[in-house]
Design a protein around this motif. Structure first.
Motif, PDB file in Angstrom:
ATOM      1  N   THR A 124       0.845  -1.195   0.000  1.00 24.48           N
ATOM      2  CA  THR A 124       0.000   0.000   0.000  1.00 24.48           C
ATOM      3  C   THR A 124       0.881   1.246   0.000  1.00 24.48           C
ATOM      4  O   THR A 124       1.306   1.693  -1.031  1.00 24.48           O
ATOM      5  CB  THR A 124      -0.961   0.019   1.200  1.00 24.48           C
ATOM      6  OG1 THR A 124      -0.219  -0.028   2.403  1.00 24.48           O
ATOM      7  CG2 THR A 124      -1.944  -1.124   1.138  1.00 24.48           C
ATOM      8  N   ASP A 125       1.186   1.776   1.163  1.00 28.55           N
ATOM      9  CA  ASP A 125       1.916   3.029   1.267  1.00 28.55           C
ATOM     10  C   ASP A 125       3.406   2.852   0.979  1.00 28.55           C
ATOM     11  O   ASP A 125       3.954   1.780   1.129  1.00 28.55           O
ATOM     12  CB  ASP A 125       1.758   3.627   2.671  1.00 28.55           C
ATOM     13  CG  ASP A 125       0.310   3.958   2.977  1.00 28.55           C
ATOM     14  OD1 ASP A 125      -0.417   4.291   2.023  1.00 28.55           O
ATOM     15  OD2 ASP A 125      -0.076   3.886   4.150  1.00 28.55           O
ATOM     16  N   GLY A 126       4.023   3.933   0.585  1.00 29.52           N
ATOM     17  CA  GLY A 126       5.467   3.930   0.388  1.00 29.52           C
ATOM     18  C   GLY A 126       5.913   3.385  -0.953  1.00 29.52           C
ATOM     19  O   GLY A 126       7.092   3.185  -1.172  1.00 29.52           O
ATOM     20  N   VAL A 127       4.996   3.142  -1.870  1.00 28.53           N
ATOM     21  CA  VAL A 127       5.344   2.628  -3.188  1.00 28.53           C
ATOM     22  C   VAL A 127       5.532   3.819  -4.117  1.00 28.53           C
ATOM     23  O   VAL A 127       4.654   4.664  -4.256  1.00 28.53           O
ATOM     24  CB  VAL A 127       4.241   1.688  -3.727  1.00 28.53           C
ATOM     25  CG1 VAL A 127       4.545   1.260  -5.149  1.00 28.53           C
ATOM     26  CG2 VAL A 127       4.107   0.483  -2.825  1.00 28.53           C
ATOM     27  N   ILE A 128       6.676   3.877  -4.740  1.00 23.08           N
ATOM     28  CA  ILE A 128       6.967   4.986  -5.646  1.00 23.08           C
ATOM     29  C   ILE A 128       6.345   4.738  -7.013  1.00 23.08           C
ATOM     30  O   ILE A 128       5.833   5.644  -7.645  1.00 23.08           O
ATOM     31  CB  ILE A 128       8.490   5.193  -5.763  1.00 23.08           C
ATOM     32  CG1 ILE A 128       9.029   5.647  -4.412  1.00 23.08           C
ATOM     33  CG2 ILE A 128       8.819   6.207  -6.854  1.00 23.08           C
ATOM     34  CD1 ILE A 128      10.525   5.741  -4.341  1.00 23.08           C
ATOM     35  N   TYR A 129       6.357   3.511  -7.456  1.00 26.07           N
ATOM     36  CA  TYR A 129       5.787   3.179  -8.754  1.00 26.07           C
ATOM     37  C   TYR A 129       5.161   1.795  -8.690  1.00 26.07           C
ATOM     38  O   TYR A 129       5.721   0.884  -8.090  1.00 26.07           O
ATOM     39  CB  TYR A 129       6.852   3.206  -9.856  1.00 26.07           C
ATOM     40  CG  TYR A 129       6.328   2.681 -11.168  1.00 26.07           C
ATOM     41  CD1 TYR A 129       5.538   3.490 -11.979  1.00 26.07           C
ATOM     42  CD2 TYR A 129       6.584   1.383 -11.575  1.00 26.07           C
ATOM     43  CE1 TYR A 129       5.034   3.006 -13.173  1.00 26.07           C
ATOM     44  CE2 TYR A 129       6.080   0.900 -12.773  1.00 26.07           C
ATOM     45  CZ  TYR A 129       5.301   1.708 -13.563  1.00 26.07           C
ATOM     46  OH  TYR A 129       4.793   1.242 -14.740  1.00 26.07           O
ATOM     47  N   ALA A 130       4.017   1.649  -9.325  1.00 22.89           N
ATOM     48  CA  ALA A 130       3.372   0.349  -9.476  1.00 22.89           C
ATOM     49  C   ALA A 130       2.704   0.330 -10.846  1.00 22.89           C
ATOM     50  O   ALA A 130       1.948   1.234 -11.186  1.00 22.89           O
ATOM     51  CB  ALA A 130       2.344   0.125  -8.374  1.00 22.89           C
ATOM     52  N   SER A 131       2.996  -0.687 -11.630  1.00 20.59           N
ATOM     53  CA  SER A 131       2.378  -0.773 -12.950  1.00 20.59           C
ATOM     54  C   SER A 131       0.901  -1.136 -12.785  1.00 20.59           C
ATOM     55  O   SER A 131       0.484  -1.686 -11.761  1.00 20.59           O
ATOM     56  CB  SER A 131       3.085  -1.815 -13.817  1.00 20.59           C
ATOM     57  OG  SER A 131       2.726  -3.112 -13.404  1.00 20.59           O
ATOM     58  N   GLU A 132       0.133  -0.843 -13.815  1.00 25.07           N
ATOM     59  CA  GLU A 132      -1.301  -1.127 -13.748  1.00 25.07           C
ATOM     60  C   GLU A 132      -1.580  -2.625 -13.699  1.00 25.07           C
ATOM     61  O   GLU A 132      -2.649  -3.040 -13.269  1.00 25.07           O
ATOM     62  CB  GLU A 132      -2.017  -0.470 -14.927  1.00 25.07           C
ATOM     63  CG  GLU A 132      -2.039   1.046 -14.811  1.00 25.07           C
ATOM     64  CD  GLU A 132      -2.883   1.698 -15.883  1.00 25.07           C
ATOM     65  OE1 GLU A 132      -3.788   1.041 -16.414  1.00 25.07           O
ATOM     66  OE2 GLU A 132      -2.634   2.877 -16.163  1.00 25.07           O
ATOM     67  N   GLN A 133      -0.620  -3.430 -14.119  1.00 27.74           N
ATOM     68  CA  GLN A 133      -0.807  -4.880 -14.093  1.00 27.74           C
ATOM     69  C   GLN A 133      -0.911  -5.414 -12.665  1.00 27.74           C
ATOM     70  O   GLN A 133      -1.579  -6.412 -12.433  1.00 27.74           O
ATOM     71  CB  GLN A 133       0.351  -5.580 -14.809  1.00 27.74           C
ATOM     72  CG  GLN A 133       0.400  -5.280 -16.289  1.00 27.74           C
ATOM     73  CD  GLN A 133       1.660  -5.827 -16.923  1.00 27.74           C
ATOM     74  OE1 GLN A 133       2.632  -6.108 -16.244  1.00 27.74           O
ATOM     75  NE2 GLN A 133       1.637  -5.969 -18.240  1.00 27.74           N
ATOM     76  N   ILE A 134      -0.246  -4.746 -11.722  1.00 22.70           N
ATOM     77  CA  ILE A 134      -0.295  -5.243 -10.348  1.00 22.70           C
ATOM     78  C   ILE A 134      -1.177  -4.375  -9.454  1.00 22.70           C
ATOM     79  O   ILE A 134      -1.329  -4.652  -8.274  1.00 22.70           O
ATOM     80  CB  ILE A 134       1.117  -5.363  -9.728  1.00 22.70           C
ATOM     81  CG1 ILE A 134       1.778  -3.992  -9.573  1.00 22.70           C
ATOM     82  CG2 ILE A 134       1.978  -6.316 -10.520  1.00 22.70           C
ATOM     83  CD1 ILE A 134       3.011  -4.012  -8.700  1.00 22.70           C
TER      84      ILE A 134
END
Length: 166
Positions: free
Chosen positions: A141-151
């Motif tokens: 959840t928090d602290g993620v700088i980037y996440a692709s839409e796939q995940i």
């Protein structure tokens, strides 16, 4: 020495194999909070609960304002005792209004935090349910700088919240 090297290489290969099978996802909690139907219902409950007190506070403010206007308008024609009594009355009403406003704010914040806590528990429940149903190894959840839409499973969490009972 060769045994230690063989064990190390075996562990390394095992770690790489299990790493390849990880299923990772990401949930944007602020987006979920914004669109959760439970959040809208909680907001309406708070409005219903606190609107009478809010109206009462507004009435107090209007009363103080009208007394101050009367004081400014009629001070020259009032006797000294009338002016003194009106000043004391205005001061007392301001003090009462300030106290009432502070109590209102404290009560409202406590109830808002209570409702937010309930909603956060529902969201965690929905996230855990999705993680178990879809066999996720890790949901962030928090602290993620980037996440692709796939995940990104945020929309799935929002859909799950629609199915949870109040």
């Amino acid at each position: 020495m060769k045994n230690k090297l063989a064990i190390f290489l075996g562990l390394l290969l095992t770690a790489n194999v299990s790493y390849a099978d990880l299923k990772i996802g990401f949930v944007n909690i602020p987006a979920v909070l914004e669109k959760a139907p439970q959040a809208e219902k909680a907001k309406k409950r708070l409005e219903m609960e606190f609107s009478p007190r809010d109206k009462q506070l507004l009435a107090q403010q209007k009363e103080i304002q009208s007394k101050e206007e009367r004081m400014a308008r009629d001070a020259a024609v009032m006797s000294e005792s009338e002016r003194s009594n009106l000043e004391k009355e205005i001061l007392n009403k301001k003090r009462d209004a300030k106290r009432s406003q502070q109590e209102f704010s404290e009560d409202f914040n406590a109830r808002r935090n209570e409702e937010l806590g309930k909603l956060q528990r529902r969201i965690v429940e929905a996230i855990r349910s999705i993680a178990k149903d879809q066999n996720f190894d890790l949901l962030l959840t928090d602290g993620v700088i980037y996440a692709s839409e796939q995940i990104d499973v945020t929309s799935q969490v929002q859909q799950k919240l629609l199915t949870l009972p109040e």
